[in-house]
Write a protein that holds these residues in place. Structure first.
Motif, PDB file in Angstrom:
ATOM      1  N   GLY A 210       0.809  -1.214   0.000  1.00 49.45           N
ATOM      2  CA  GLY A 210       0.000   0.000   0.000  1.00 49.45           C
ATOM      3  C   GLY A 210       0.839   1.259   0.000  1.00 49.45           C
ATOM      4  N   ALA A 211       1.861   1.289   0.885  1.00 49.05           N
ATOM      5  CA  ALA A 211       2.716   2.469   0.963  1.00 49.05           C
ATOM      6  C   ALA A 211       3.509   2.657  -0.324  1.00 49.05           C
ATOM      7  N   GLY A 212       3.995   1.547  -0.883  1.00 49.13           N
ATOM      8  CA  GLY A 212       4.763   1.625  -2.120  1.00 49.13           C
ATOM      9  C   GLY A 212       3.923   2.137  -3.273  1.00 49.13           C
ATOM     10  N   PHE A 213       2.690   1.669  -3.370  1.00 49.60           N
ATOM     11  CA  PHE A 213       1.807   2.139  -4.439  1.00 49.60           C
ATOM     12  C   PHE A 213       1.555   3.642  -4.306  1.00 49.60           C
ATOM     13  N   ALA A 214       1.200   4.088  -3.090  1.00 50.97           N
ATOM     14  CA  ALA A 214       0.877   5.500  -2.894  1.00 50.97           C
ATOM     15  C   ALA A 214       2.072   6.390  -3.170  1.00 50.97           C
ATOM     16  N   TRP A 215       3.254   5.985  -2.689  1.00 50.37           N
ATOM     17  CA  TRP A 215       4.436   6.837  -2.821  1.00 50.37           C
ATOM     18  C   TRP A 215       4.966   6.853  -4.254  1.00 50.37           C
ATOM     19  N   LEU A 219       0.430  11.058  -8.772  1.00 51.85           N
ATOM     20  CA  LEU A 219      -0.682  11.877  -8.306  1.00 51.85           C
ATOM     21  C   LEU A 219      -0.873  11.785  -6.797  1.00 51.85           C
ATOM     22  N   LEU A 220      -0.692  10.602  -6.243  1.00 48.94           N
ATOM     23  CA  LEU A 220      -0.912  10.417  -4.808  1.00 48.94           C
ATOM     24  C   LEU A 220       0.213  11.000  -3.960  1.00 48.94           C
ATOM     25  N   ARG A 221       1.452  10.868  -4.434  1.00 51.68           N
ATOM     26  CA  ARG A 221       2.588  11.361  -3.633  1.00 51.68           C
ATOM     27  C   ARG A 221       2.457  12.853  -3.313  1.00 51.68           C
ATOM     28  N   PRO A 222       2.182  13.735  -4.295  1.00 48.00           N
ATOM     29  CA  PRO A 222       2.039  15.152  -3.930  1.00 48.00           C
ATOM     30  C   PRO A 222       0.848  15.427  -3.022  1.00 48.00           C
ATOM     31  N   ILE A 223      -0.198  14.604  -3.126  1.00 43.16           N
ATOM     32  CA  ILE A 223      -1.328  14.781  -2.211  1.00 43.16           C
ATOM     33  C   ILE A 223      -0.886  14.506  -0.775  1.00 43.16           C
ATOM     34  N   ILE A 224      -0.127  13.426  -0.577  1.00 42.46           N
ATOM     35  CA  ILE A 224       0.331  13.060   0.769  1.00 42.46           C
ATOM     36  C   ILE A 224       1.282  14.118   1.327  1.00 42.46           C
ATOM     37  N   VAL A 225       2.289  14.499   0.521  1.00 43.79           N
ATOM     38  CA  VAL A 225       3.299  15.463   0.991  1.00 43.79           C
ATOM     39  C   VAL A 225       2.649  16.814   1.288  1.00 43.79           C
ATOM     40  N   THR A 226       1.793  17.275   0.380  1.00 45.64           N
ATOM     41  CA  THR A 226       1.164  18.583   0.571  1.00 45.64           C
ATOM     42  C   THR A 226       0.229  18.572   1.774  1.00 45.64           C
ATOM     43  N   SER A 227      -0.514  17.487   1.967  1.00 46.62           N
ATOM     44  CA  SER A 227      -1.403  17.389   3.130  1.00 46.62           C
ATOM     45  C   SER A 227      -0.610  17.467   4.427  1.00 46.62           C
ATOM     46  N   PHE A 228       0.532  16.775   4.466  1.00 42.65           N
ATOM     47  CA  PHE A 228       1.365  16.812   5.671  1.00 42.65           C
ATOM     48  C   PHE A 228       1.883  18.224   5.928  1.00 42.65           C
ATOM     49  N   ALA A 229       2.489  18.849   4.900  1.00 40.25           N
ATOM     50  CA  ALA A 229       3.079  20.182   5.083  1.00 40.25           C
ATOM     51  C   ALA A 229       2.006  21.206   5.432  1.00 40.25           C
ATOM     52  N   THR A 339      -6.766   4.597  -7.152  1.00 36.23           N
ATOM     53  CA  THR A 339      -6.370   3.525  -6.241  1.00 36.23           C
ATOM     54  C   THR A 339      -7.206   2.266  -6.495  1.00 36.23           C
ATOM     55  N   PRO A 340      -6.570   1.120  -6.665  1.00 42.19           N
ATOM     56  CA  PRO A 340      -7.329  -0.134  -6.793  1.00 42.19           C
ATOM     57  C   PRO A 340      -8.202  -0.363  -5.562  1.00 42.19           C
ATOM     58  N   MET A 341      -9.352  -0.954  -5.777  1.00 38.09           N
ATOM     59  CA  MET A 341     -10.321  -1.134  -4.702  1.00 38.09           C
ATOM     60  C   MET A 341      -9.712  -1.830  -3.495  1.00 38.09           C
ATOM     61  N   HIS A 342      -8.848  -2.818  -3.737  1.00 37.53           N
ATOM     62  CA  HIS A 342      -8.324  -3.608  -2.619  1.00 37.53           C
ATOM     63  C   HIS A 342      -7.268  -2.864  -1.817  1.00 37.53           C
ATOM     64  N   MET A 343      -6.874  -1.647  -2.260  1.00 39.08           N
ATOM     65  CA  MET A 343      -5.880  -0.860  -1.521  1.00 39.08           C
ATOM     66  C   MET A 343      -6.468   0.420  -0.928  1.00 39.08           C
ATOM     67  N   LEU A 344      -7.751   0.669  -1.122  1.00 40.63           N
ATOM     68  CA  LEU A 344      -8.320   1.952  -0.710  1.00 40.63           C
ATOM     69  C   LEU A 344      -8.165   2.213   0.786  1.00 40.63           C
ATOM     70  N   GLY A 345      -8.305   1.181   1.597  1.00 45.04           N
ATOM     71  CA  GLY A 345      -8.164   1.370   3.039  1.00 45.04           C
ATOM     72  C   GLY A 345      -6.765   1.806   3.423  1.00 45.04           C
ATOM     73  N   ARG A 346      -5.760   1.126   2.868  1.00 47.66           N
ATOM     74  CA  ARG A 346      -4.376   1.469   3.209  1.00 47.66           C
ATOM     75  C   ARG A 346      -4.002   2.855   2.697  1.00 47.66           C
ATOM     76  N   VAL A 347      -4.421   3.181   1.488  1.00 50.02           N
ATOM     77  CA  VAL A 347      -4.100   4.506   0.949  1.00 50.02           C
ATOM     78  C   VAL A 347      -4.846   5.593   1.727  1.00 50.02           C
TER      79      VAL A 347
END
Length: 406
Positions: A210-215, A219-229, A339-347
């Motif tokens: 899950g973490a590898g897919f998101a990072w 598209l997902l990586r900037p969402i995560i980084v920007t949300s944190f900052a 995000t694939p359905m089976h990873m939505l919770g982890r992402v």
């Protein structure tokens, strides 16, 4: 040719209204707990801060494990258990108050346990939406959820204050518990098209996936980084604003209350404008409004160092409600689409942890900055953080996205 907006299905509204109820319950409890602590136990500011830690720390500790559970467990079950946990903890507070047996340590522990239910619901609800609505309804559904959240942020604290003053300490907790029970009853009738398949893989492997897919996703990586900052900067502001407003802007408690209410107004307007904005702008450009408004808000607060006027503070909080709400609606839709359905919770759990887990860091940085350079130092630090998140996301592929990925 005008776009035809399809009606959201009834199954979505069971989750949607349940989300509204749990958000209202959460805001009532978050407001009532420190009021009760002060009125019953004469708690100090340090102790009331500890209550806030108890309500936020589970987001940092449990978001990732909950995400893994969501991807391996029936979503309906997780939603019902999480909201039931919240109802039970609120009910325990009511019983202890009725027996005159509530203590401050018990209030802290109960708040911590109840917040675990909030974490689970916050991670699961976005993972359920793609099972209930069509892809081209993601933005419409997420806008509906954000409107409910905005209403809870505006109305919840006011309702809690009125209930505590009219009925005493137990009344607000009774109301919050009742809202959670109604939410559970709604979820009992929820029917999902598909639930997660059994997954016997080792836990660490599933987490890495899950973490590898998101990072690795552009598209997902900037969402995560920007949300944190963004949230580090946001809570750097929150940590010092009330003291700064009273000491430097000559604002009384009423003025501070109005300014904070303007934040909720910005959230409502942002949710209301989101459909029109996403129709007129590329999806990626719409996401840029959150970081832009965050930076503009911090700049407005920084200007109060030169021109100490409450109007600038009100403008800042309005922008902090407006832009980030549009960001939340659009980026949640993007996350659900890629995000694939089976990873939505982890992402989803990564986003929850990035957003809520950043908040203690922001408050800690503000504490250090204000100790060294006063409130002005904390505000300047927040401006630097908001500028950094804007510069980062503006160079990412996210802002060049034309439409939701198919």
């Amino acid at each position: 040719m005008p776009t035809v907006r399809l009606k959201l299905p009834g199954s979505f509204f069971r989750v949607g209204w349940s989300s509204v109820l749990v958000q209202f319950a959460e805001q009532i409890a978050l407001t009532a707990a420190p009021l009760v602590a002060v009125l019953l136990f004469a708690s100090t500011p340090t102790e009331t801060a500890l209550l806030q830690v108890a309500h936020t720390l589970p987001f940092l500790l449990f978001a990732i494990p909950v995400g893994l559970i969501v991807d391996r467990t029936a979503h309906k079950t997780v939603l019902i258990v999480s909201e039931s946990l919240r109802a039970v903890t609120l009910g325990v507070v009511v019983v202890l108050l009725a027996l005159d047996a509530l203590t401050f340590p018990a209030l802290v522990v109960i708040g911590f346990v109840g917040a675990i239910g909030t974490v689970a619901f916050s991670v699961t609800a976005p993972a359920v939406v793609p099972q209930l609505v069509a892809r081209d309804q993601f933005t419409q559904a997420n806008r509906w959820l954000e409107l409910g959240r905005s209403a809870a942020f505006i109305g919840g604290p006011a309702v809690a204050g009125l209930l505590v003053s009219w009925t005493g300490a137990p009344g607000s907790f009774v109301a919050a518990a009742a809202l959670c029970v109604f939410g559970v009853l709604l979820l009992m009738r929820l029917h999902l098209r598909r639930e997660p398949a059994a997954d016997a893989r080792p836990v660490l492997r599933a987490l890495r996936e899950g973490a590898g897919f998101a990072w690795s996703n552009a598209l997902l990586r900037p969402i995560i980084v920007t949300s944190f900052a963004f949230n580090v900067g946001w809570f750097a502001v929150q940590a010092v604003f009330i003291v700064y407003a009273i000491d430097n802007l000559a604002m009384g408690s009423e003025g501070v209350g109005v300014t904070l209410a303007v934040y909720g107004l910005g959230m409502v307007i942002g949710a209301g404008l989101a459909p029109a904005i996403t129709r007129r702008l590329l999806v990626g450009r719409a996401t840029l409004l959150g970081p832009v408004c965050g930076f503009a808000a911090s700049a407005a607060l920084t200007l109060t160092l030169l021109s100490p006027t409450p109007v600038l503070a009100g403008l800042a909080y309005f922008l902090l409600g407006l832009g980030p709400t549009i960001w939340a609606i659009t980026t949640t839709s993007i996350r659900q689409a890629v995000t694939p359905m089976h990873m939505l919770g982890r992402v989803s759990s990564l986003l929850v942890m990035a957003s809520y887990g950043a908040r203690p860091f922001g408050a800690a940085l503000a504490a250090v900055a204000s100790a060294l350079w006063g409130s002005a130092g904390a505000l300047l630090l927040a401006t630097v953080l908001f500028a950094a998140q804007l510069a980062y996301v503006a160079r990412s592929q996210l802002v060049r996205l034309h439409a939701l990925p198919v």
